[in-house]
Scaffold this active site. Structure first.
Site, PDB file in Angstrom:
ATOM      1  N   GLU A 174       0.813  -1.227   0.000  1.00 25.38           N
ATOM      2  CA  GLU A 174       0.000   0.000   0.000  1.00 25.38           C
ATOM      3  C   GLU A 174       0.846   1.277   0.000  1.00 25.38           C
ATOM      4  O   GLU A 174       0.560   2.239   0.720  1.00 25.38           O
ATOM      5  CB  GLU A 174      -1.006  -0.018   1.166  1.00 25.38           C
ATOM      6  CG  GLU A 174      -1.941  -1.229   1.081  1.00 25.38           C
ATOM      7  CD  GLU A 174      -3.121  -1.187   2.032  1.00 25.38           C
ATOM      8  OE1 GLU A 174      -3.523  -0.091   2.445  1.00 25.38           O
ATOM      9  OE2 GLU A 174      -3.651  -2.271   2.346  1.00 25.38           O
ATOM     10  N   GLY A 175       1.907   1.260  -0.790  1.00 28.12           N
ATOM     11  CA  GLY A 175       2.706   2.469  -0.974  1.00 28.12           C
ATOM     12  C   GLY A 175       3.594   2.820   0.204  1.00 28.12           C
ATOM     13  O   GLY A 175       4.215   3.881   0.206  1.00 28.12           O
ATOM     14  N   THR A 176       3.711   1.935   1.190  1.00 24.22           N
ATOM     15  CA  THR A 176       4.507   2.283   2.372  1.00 24.22           C
ATOM     16  C   THR A 176       5.991   2.000   2.171  1.00 24.22           C
ATOM     17  O   THR A 176       6.828   2.563   2.875  1.00 24.22           O
ATOM     18  CB  THR A 176       4.034   1.499   3.615  1.00 24.22           C
ATOM     19  OG1 THR A 176       4.063   0.107   3.302  1.00 24.22           O
ATOM     20  CG2 THR A 176       2.632   1.911   4.018  1.00 24.22           C
ATOM     21  N   MET A 177       6.334   1.109   1.228  1.00 25.89           N
ATOM     22  CA  MET A 177       7.745   0.733   1.030  1.00 25.89           C
ATOM     23  C   MET A 177       8.360   1.470  -0.160  1.00 25.89           C
ATOM     24  O   MET A 177       9.573   1.615  -0.244  1.00 25.89           O
ATOM     25  CB  MET A 177       7.874  -0.775   0.760  1.00 25.89           C
ATOM     26  CG  MET A 177       7.160  -1.664   1.744  1.00 25.89           C
ATOM     27  SD  MET A 177       8.070  -1.843   3.280  1.00 25.89           S
ATOM     28  CE  MET A 177       6.883  -2.739   4.267  1.00 25.89           C
ATOM     29  N   GLY A 178       7.535   1.843  -1.124  1.00 25.38           N
ATOM     30  CA  GLY A 178       8.033   2.476  -2.337  1.00 25.38           C
ATOM     31  C   GLY A 178       6.923   2.509  -3.361  1.00 25.38           C
ATOM     32  O   GLY A 178       5.833   1.977  -3.126  1.00 25.38           O
ATOM     33  N   LEU A 179       7.217   3.132  -4.495  1.00 24.48           N
ATOM     34  CA  LEU A 179       6.207   3.224  -5.543  1.00 24.48           C
ATOM     35  C   LEU A 179       6.449   2.127  -6.577  1.00 24.48           C
ATOM     36  O   LEU A 179       7.561   2.014  -7.116  1.00 24.48           O
ATOM     37  CB  LEU A 179       6.276   4.600  -6.205  1.00 24.48           C
ATOM     38  CG  LEU A 179       5.120   4.901  -7.144  1.00 24.48           C
ATOM     39  CD1 LEU A 179       4.610   6.318  -6.935  1.00 24.48           C
ATOM     40  CD2 LEU A 179       5.496   4.708  -8.596  1.00 24.48           C
ATOM     41  N   ILE A 180       5.454   1.312  -6.821  1.00 23.75           N
ATOM     42  CA  ILE A 180       5.548   0.291  -7.869  1.00 23.75           C
ATOM     43  C   ILE A 180       5.467   1.059  -9.186  1.00 23.75           C
ATOM     44  O   ILE A 180       4.468   1.739  -9.451  1.00 23.75           O
ATOM     45  CB  ILE A 180       4.382  -0.715  -7.755  1.00 23.75           C
ATOM     46  CG1 ILE A 180       4.426  -1.425  -6.401  1.00 23.75           C
ATOM     47  CG2 ILE A 180       4.395  -1.706  -8.912  1.00 23.75           C
ATOM     48  CD1 ILE A 180       3.097  -2.015  -5.964  1.00 23.75           C
ATOM     49  N   TYR A 228     -19.752 -11.378   0.973  1.00 21.09           N
ATOM     50  CA  TYR A 228     -19.736  -9.947   0.690  1.00 21.09           C
ATOM     51  C   TYR A 228     -21.089  -9.395   1.135  1.00 21.09           C
ATOM     52  O   TYR A 228     -22.126  -9.817   0.620  1.00 21.09           O
ATOM     53  CB  TYR A 228     -19.550  -9.796  -0.816  1.00 21.09           C
ATOM     54  CG  TYR A 228     -19.222  -8.426  -1.294  1.00 21.09           C
ATOM     55  CD1 TYR A 228     -17.934  -8.113  -1.709  1.00 21.09           C
ATOM     56  CD2 TYR A 228     -20.191  -7.437  -1.359  1.00 21.09           C
ATOM     57  CE1 TYR A 228     -17.628  -6.853  -2.173  1.00 21.09           C
ATOM     58  CE2 TYR A 228     -19.891  -6.178  -1.815  1.00 21.09           C
ATOM     59  CZ  TYR A 228     -18.611  -5.887  -2.219  1.00 21.09           C
ATOM     60  OH  TYR A 228     -18.307  -4.637  -2.679  1.00 21.09           O
TER      61      TYR A 228
HETATM   62  C1  LIG Z   1     -17.017   1.250  -6.364  1.00 19.10           C
HETATM   63  C2  LIG Z   1     -15.772   0.524  -5.989  1.00 19.10           C
HETATM   64  C3  LIG Z   1     -15.616  -0.797  -6.383  1.00 19.10           C
HETATM   65  C4  LIG Z   1     -14.474  -1.499  -6.003  1.00 19.10           C
HETATM   66  N1  LIG Z   1     -14.336  -2.794  -6.408  1.00 19.10           N
HETATM   67  C5  LIG Z   1     -13.240  -3.492  -6.044  1.00 19.10           C
HETATM   68  C6  LIG Z   1     -13.089  -4.853  -6.444  1.00 19.10           C
HETATM   69  O1  LIG Z   1     -13.930  -5.416  -7.145  1.00 19.10           O
HETATM   70  N2  LIG Z   1     -11.970  -5.499  -6.037  1.00 19.10           N
HETATM   71  C7  LIG Z   1     -11.019  -4.887  -5.273  1.00 19.10           C
HETATM   72  O2  LIG Z   1     -10.028  -5.516  -4.942  1.00 19.10           O
HETATM   73  N3  LIG Z   1     -11.149  -3.603  -4.870  1.00 19.10           N
HETATM   74  C8  LIG Z   1     -12.217  -2.893  -5.240  1.00 19.10           C
HETATM   75  N4  LIG Z   1     -12.342  -1.587  -4.849  1.00 19.10           N
HETATM   76  C9  LIG Z   1     -11.280  -0.955  -4.059  1.00 19.10           C
HETATM   77  C10 LIG Z   1     -10.188  -0.275  -4.949  1.00 19.10           C
HETATM   78  O3  LIG Z   1     -10.687  -0.057  -6.245  1.00 19.10           O
HETATM   79  C11 LIG Z   1      -8.951  -1.149  -5.007  1.00 19.10           C
HETATM   80  O4  LIG Z   1      -8.320  -1.129  -3.744  1.00 19.10           O
HETATM   81  C12 LIG Z   1      -7.944  -0.739  -6.104  1.00 19.10           C
HETATM   82  O5  LIG Z   1      -6.955  -1.724  -6.187  1.00 19.10           O
HETATM   83  C13 LIG Z   1      -7.300   0.613  -5.871  1.00 19.10           C
HETATM   84  O6  LIG Z   1      -6.627   0.990  -7.061  1.00 19.10           O
HETATM   85  P1  LIG Z   1      -6.333   2.526  -7.370  1.00 19.10           P
HETATM   86  O7  LIG Z   1      -5.509   2.598  -8.599  1.00 19.10           O
HETATM   87  O8  LIG Z   1      -7.581   3.301  -7.371  1.00 19.10           O
HETATM   88  O9  LIG Z   1      -5.430   2.902  -6.126  1.00 19.10           O
HETATM   89  P2  LIG Z   1      -5.578   4.118  -5.091  1.00 19.10           P
HETATM   90  O10 LIG Z   1      -6.922   4.117  -4.490  1.00 19.10           O
HETATM   91  O11 LIG Z   1      -5.116   5.366  -5.726  1.00 19.10           O
HETATM   92  O12 LIG Z   1      -4.490   3.674  -4.006  1.00 19.10           O
HETATM   93  C14 LIG Z   1      -4.700   2.571  -3.178  1.00 19.10           C
HETATM   94  C15 LIG Z   1      -3.469   2.414  -2.272  1.00 19.10           C
HETATM   95  O13 LIG Z   1      -2.358   1.980  -3.032  1.00 19.10           O
HETATM   96  C16 LIG Z   1      -1.309   2.953  -3.015  1.00 19.10           C
HETATM   97  N5  LIG Z   1      -0.790   2.994  -4.383  1.00 19.10           N
HETATM   98  C17 LIG Z   1      -1.469   3.340  -5.512  1.00 19.10           C
HETATM   99  N6  LIG Z   1      -0.672   3.201  -6.586  1.00 19.10           N
HETATM  100  C18 LIG Z   1       0.525   2.757  -6.133  1.00 19.10           C
HETATM  101  C19 LIG Z   1       1.758   2.423  -6.764  1.00 19.10           C
HETATM  102  N7  LIG Z   1       1.944   2.507  -8.089  1.00 19.10           N
HETATM  103  N8  LIG Z   1       2.783   2.002  -5.977  1.00 19.10           N
HETATM  104  C20 LIG Z   1       2.642   1.901  -4.637  1.00 19.10           C
HETATM  105  N9  LIG Z   1       1.497   2.215  -3.993  1.00 19.10           N
HETATM  106  C21 LIG Z   1       0.452   2.633  -4.735  1.00 19.10           C
HETATM  107  C22 LIG Z   1      -1.955   4.238  -2.540  1.00 19.10           C
HETATM  108  O14 LIG Z   1      -1.054   5.069  -1.841  1.00 19.10           O
HETATM  109  C23 LIG Z   1      -3.055   3.723  -1.626  1.00 19.10           C
HETATM  110  O15 LIG Z   1      -2.559   3.458  -0.342  1.00 19.10           O
HETATM  111  C24 LIG Z   1     -13.474  -0.857  -5.221  1.00 19.10           C
HETATM  112  C25 LIG Z   1     -13.629   0.484  -4.858  1.00 19.10           C
HETATM  113  C26 LIG Z   1     -14.765   1.168  -5.227  1.00 19.10           C
HETATM  114  C27 LIG Z   1     -14.924   2.600  -4.813  1.00 19.10           C
END
Ligand SMILES: Cc1cc2nc3c(=O)[nH]c(=O)nc-3n(C[C@H](O)[C@H](O)[C@H](O)COP(=O)(O)OP(=O)(O)OC[C@H]3O[C@@H](n4cnc5c(N)ncnc54)[C@H](O)[C@@H]3O)c2cc1C
Length: 542
Positions: free
Chosen positions: A270-276, A461
């Site tokens: 979750e972005g705590t170690m570095g950016l993927i 769920y």
């Molecule tokens: C309507 C809705 C439906 C959803 N459905 C699902 C589902 O079906 N399955 C599921 O698993 N989740 C689901 N989610 C949750 C969410 O979409 C997931 O957690 C998704 O993986 C987040 O991706 P994001 O690109 O939006 O990341 P963000 O929300 O921008 O970031 C999530 C976390 O990852 C970190 N992060 C982001 N990019 C990077 C990177 N490149 N390197 C390191 N850290 C990074 C961020 O700092 C943050 O802590 C849903 C959310 C919503 C609102």
């Protein structure tokens, strides 16, 4: 996070007005032009009262972005965007409290500025600058986190680091069936680039349209398909992570037994170690053959027994989604109190009659009723029909935002538990949620669907819908009481705090209890090694 009211099988209320430009909402789910109109929301209110017995209030509109006031920012640099528009759009993810605060125009935790590096070199410069100037960096992918994963910690001056300029499918190896994909690539862009090659990543979280590969890996997202490779990390062959201490590349092998698997360290970090920054992803051929069927069960316990038998049969259906009778009613797929099992098989290689017939035989052995299956060859007619579930599935979340504008809570929580532990957990969830919804909202409606199945357990769920007692900030306190009850119930009845919604801030304390102090201390030590000045994502996960 899923569709709180409507999913496949129901005629979507959402109308798409393509005359307006495509722009993401600053507070709600998805595109502005796809938010249900006032008339559609009135129809939704009628449906809500008719089907669930919950009365919605008058429609109120969100505070417009132009009227939002932000705390000032002193930061200045040509590569930093300090406009209110950018800061507002990077303040929140899409958890229910995020939606509510956005609706009310409260963007207090906004980042001081937004950086969008387009190369590793630019990213490293951001890190150097942040370490020198005592500023924290909050990574932002698609911003669809439902656990507070992209929100800045108010204790520190923080900028948001947006990955959208690190995008694209960079390389494809058809022989080994893999592709190098940049972390900021969104779901549709990935599939569009792979389609001409007959390939697919085949990872479809419900947030697919608005979330990124990097976000998926960082949160260990779960896709739509029910068995086998359900989580994104199962598709990662190797990845590059750029940490404040330097760049790390995991081993470029199809498999390896050498030491701990570093892919599994970074997946879920979750972005705590570095950016993927990029990852080499395992691909599949696009499925040609599909089989679909729907089975009715009068008794929930029979449906669960059938599902377990299918999960343990080795048939591995692509879809095995069980809707309880209330979920089936809410989704308008059954009105007679039946529980509905939606079964699907997919293959690029062979027709699927044998697998489907055997799965239906198992279902019938457990008193399931089915009128037969539909078999589709996507090279022939019916191909479009087989994809219909996708738009209904992806458009569902607009209803959650629409209900909020009418004073109605709609939210979800999910878990995974062993087959032997399921009954206890499920009964506890029903009893405790009924009680907390009555105490806080006067009444409420809880449904369950089973989204993923494994030989040793399942992922239930839950969706809850209830009238909001007030339509102001105090509704967030009510939401917290309900969320705490749900988390406590999962934790004390054998369920994990999340099957795929990640940890972020909202699940952090509960996950620390689940993981235990020694594991958290070890992860803290690892963070100190990758991110010595602790500039990345304070308050998230650790
Ligand atoms: C309507 C809705 C439906 C959803 N459905 C699902 C589902 O079906 N399955 C599921 O698993 N989740 C689901 N989610 C949750 C969410 O979409 C997931 O957690 C998704 O993986 C987040 O991706 P994001 O690109 O939006 O990341 P963000 O929300 O921008 O970031 C999530 C976390 O990852 C970190 N992060 C982001 N990019 C990077 C990177 N490149 N390197 C390191 N850290 C990074 C961020 O700092 C943050 O802590 C849903 C959310 C919503 C609102």
């Amino acid at each position: 996070m899923s569709n709180p009211l409507i999913s496949s099988g129901y005629k979507p209320i959402v109308l798409v007005n393509m005359t307006q430009p495509k722009r993401r909402s600053h507070w709600a789910w998805g595109w502005e032009h796809k938010m249900p109109s006032i008339e559609e929301r009135h129809r939704l209110a009628e449906l809500l009262e008719g089907v669930l017995g919950i009365k919605a209030g008058e429609v109120e509109e969100a505070v417009p972005i132009q009227a939002v006031e932000l705390p000032g920012t002193e930061l200045k640099a040509t590569w930093l965007d300090t406009t209110n528009d950018a800061r507002i759009r990077h303040t929140y993810g899409r958890s229910w409290p995020d939606l509510m605060r956005g609706f009310l125009g409260d963007f207090g935790p906004a980042p001081l500025a937004v950086a969008t590096p387009s190369s590793t070199e630019e990213l490293e410069k951001v890190y150097d600058w942040a370490q020198d100037s005592g500023v924290k960096v909050q990574i932002y992918g698609g911003g669809t986190s439902v656990v507070g994963g992209v929100e800045c910690d108010p204790e520190y001056p923080t900028i948001s680091l947006d990955t959208s300029n690190l995008s694209g499918v960079l390389e494809i190896d058809k022989t080994s069936r893999g592709a190098l994909i940049a972390a900021g690539a969104f779901g549709p862009d990935i599939e569009d680039a792979l389609r001409p090659h007959g390939l697919t990543l085949r990872h479809f979280p419900q947030s697919f349209e608005f979330s990124t590969l990097g976000g998926w890996i960082a949160t260990r997202s779960g896709g739509h398909f029910a068995t086998q490779r359900t989580h994104i990390e199962d598709f990662v062959q190797w990845m590059e992570v750029v940490a404040p201490c330097g760049a790390v590349r995991t081993g470029e092998y199809p498999a390896s037994g050498a030491g701990p698997d570093m892919n599994r360290v970074f997946a879920g970090s979750e972005g705590t170690m570095g950016l993927i920054t990029k990852a080499w992803m395992r691909l599949q051929e696009r499925p040609r053959y599909k089989a679909q069927a729907s089975v009715k069960f009068a008794a929930w316990n029979d449906a669960i027994a059938a599902l377990r038998a299918i999960a343990q049969s080795g048939l591995n259906p692509a879809n095995a989604r069980l809707l309880d009778s209330r979920e089936a009613l809410m989704n308008q797929v059954s009105f007679d109190g039946s529980n509905i099992l939606v079964l699907g098989f997919e293959s690029a290689d062979r027709p699927l009659a044998a697998q489907m017939e055997r799965a239906l035989e198992i279902a019938r052995d457990h008193h399931g009723q089915c009128d037969g299956a539909v078999y589709i060859d996507t090279n022939g007619p019916g191909a479009k029909e087989s994809e219909r579930w996708k738009s209904a599935f992806l458009d569902g979340p607009y209803m959650q935002s629409a209900l909020l504008t009418m004073g109605v809570f709609a939210d979800t929580f999910e878990t995974a538990v062993t087959w032997s532990g399921f009954e206890r957990l499920h009964n506890a969830v029903i009893a405790n949620m009924k009680d907390v919804l009555k105490r806080t909202c006067g009444r409420g409606f809880l449904t369950c669907r089973i989204t993923h199945i494994y030989p040793d357990g399942l992922a239930p769920y839950y969706t809850w819908v209830a009238p909001m007692p007030t339509r102001d900030r105090s509704a967030i306190e009510v939401w917290k009481t309900i969320k705490d009850e749900a988390m406590k119930t999962l934790r004390t009845n054998g369920g994990t705090i999340t099957h795929h919604h990640a940890v972020g801030r909202i699940h952090r304390d509960a996950w620390h209890q689940e993981a235990g102090p020694h594991s958290i201390a070890a992860l803290d030590a690892m963070k100190s090694s990758f991110d010595p000045k602790h500039i990345l994502n304070p308050g998230v996960l650790l």
